[in-house]
Design an enzyme around this catalytic site. Structure first.
Site, PDB file in Angstrom:
ATOM      1  N   LEU A   1       0.872  -1.122  -0.083  1.00 55.26           N
ATOM      2  CA  LEU A   1      -0.254  -0.111   0.126  1.00 55.26           C
ATOM      3  C   LEU A   1       0.865   1.157   0.316  1.00 55.26           C
ATOM      4  CD1 LEU A   1      -2.645  -1.187   2.556  1.00 55.26           C
ATOM      5  CD2 LEU A   1      -2.821  -1.437  -0.116  1.00 55.26           C
TER       6      LEU A   1
ATOM      7  N   CYS B   1      19.870 -12.273 -32.465  1.00 53.94           N
ATOM      8  CA  CYS B   1      18.965 -11.993 -31.486  1.00 53.94           C
ATOM      9  C   CYS B   1      18.376 -13.503 -31.327  1.00 53.94           C
ATOM     10  CB  CYS B   1      18.063 -11.098 -31.113  1.00 53.94           C
ATOM     11  SG  CYS B   1      16.973 -11.319 -29.763  1.00 53.94           S
TER      12      CYS B   1
ATOM     13  N   CYS C   1      13.983 -12.279 -31.381  1.00 52.71           N
ATOM     14  CA  CYS C   1      13.279 -11.536 -32.769  1.00 52.71           C
ATOM     15  C   CYS C   1      14.532 -11.728 -34.055  1.00 52.71           C
ATOM     16  CB  CYS C   1      13.457  -9.971 -32.606  1.00 52.71           C
ATOM     17  SG  CYS C   1      14.290  -9.158 -32.478  1.00 52.71           S
TER      18      CYS C   1
ATOM     19  N   CYS D   1      11.993  -5.629  -5.272  1.00 56.51           N
ATOM     20  CA  CYS D   1      11.223  -4.341  -3.983  1.00 56.51           C
ATOM     21  C   CYS D   1      11.316  -4.980  -2.378  1.00 56.51           C
ATOM     22  CB  CYS D   1      10.118  -3.194  -4.234  1.00 56.51           C
ATOM     23  SG  CYS D   1       9.688  -2.753  -5.654  1.00 56.51           S
TER      24      CYS D   1
END
Length: 257
Positions: free
Chosen positions: A68, A243, A246, A186
């Site tokens: 929150l 890559c 792609c 986080c």
């Protein structure tokens, strides 16, 4: 559009780059948002408020007290309920006209194949590399625009990989799966609350620009924000011809189904 819609979206309609035609385009659009946390919260709030007609929100987590501080789509009374359901309730209060599909599950590659195929734009608001790599592979397969964001501590980044264009790099070009990048969560590293709002709002803005085909998007650019100095840097990205996603058909040699 009806009279209520003309009034609700009047400030968009006043913009010559949008107008009634552009707003109708948004109303008919479908955006997939993977993650309803720090980045996904501001992104879905503005996408819904702006009138995107259909939003599919995927998140397997439940609202926790520690969320929150920064995840503004949720509230204290919703602790313990799925984040996607919480976000849906919030969006219903902002714009009840938006069709919000809440998926309370961690999507695997098979699930994302179906979801991304049916979306106009994909917003990656996830918090881990495995999910980002899967999203990128499927977006590359279906040539869907991908709006990617990330925040940790006081640093944020956002980029667009518009895979409708052959010259566009993909997420794997920037962060190869065999590289040394590690998830910086986080919960371990900490995060400055307003920064996820800034980056999530940029993701929403880029998504709307893609849907409306206006302005210059962040395609082939990485935008970096130092939240302590409040300095932005823009880095040009190039497609990696070698890559594995792609640049070849390694992952989906046939149809991808």
């Amino acid at each position: 559009m009806n009279d209520d819609q003309l009034l609700r979206y009047s400030r968009h309609i006043l913009l010559p780059q949008i107008g009634i035609k552009g707003q109708e385009t948004l109303i008919q659009s479908h955006v997939l948002v993977v993650g309803a946390g720090g980045l996904g919260s501001p992104a879905v709030l503005y996408l819904a408020a702006s009138g995107v007609g259909k939003l599919t929100i995927c998140d397997s987590d439940k609202v926790d007290l520690t969320n929150l501080q920064r995840q503004i789509a949720h509230s204290t009374d919703r602790i313990g309920i799925p984040k996607s359901d919480s976000a849906k309730k919030t969006l219903a209060g902002i714009n009840p006209e938006v069709n919000v599909i809440a998926l309370n599950e961690r999507m695997d590659e098979r699930g994302l194949l179906q979801l991304i195929r049916n979306a106009d734009v994909v917003v990656d608001a996830s918090d881990n590399f495995p999910t980002r790599y899967i999203i990128n592979r499927v977006c590359t397969l279906y040539k869907k625009p991908l709006v990617s964001g990330a925040v940790v501590r006081f640093d944020g980044q956002v980029a667009v990989f518009d895979l409708r264009h052959a010259h566009s790099p993909c997420y794997h070009c920037l962060f190869p799966a065999d590289g040394e990048d590690q998830d910086m969560r986080c919960a371990v590293m900490g995060v400055f609350a307003p920064l996820v709002g800034v980056i999530g709002c940029v993701q929403a803005a880029e998504t709307l620009k893609i849907l409306l085909d206006i302005g210059q998007t962040l395609n082939s650019r990485l935008l970096l924000l130092d939240g302590l100095s409040m300095e932005w840097r823009s880095i040009r990205l190039n497609k990696d011809p070698s890559c594995k996603v792609c640049g070849t058909n390694e992952y989906y040699p046939k149809s991808g189904s």
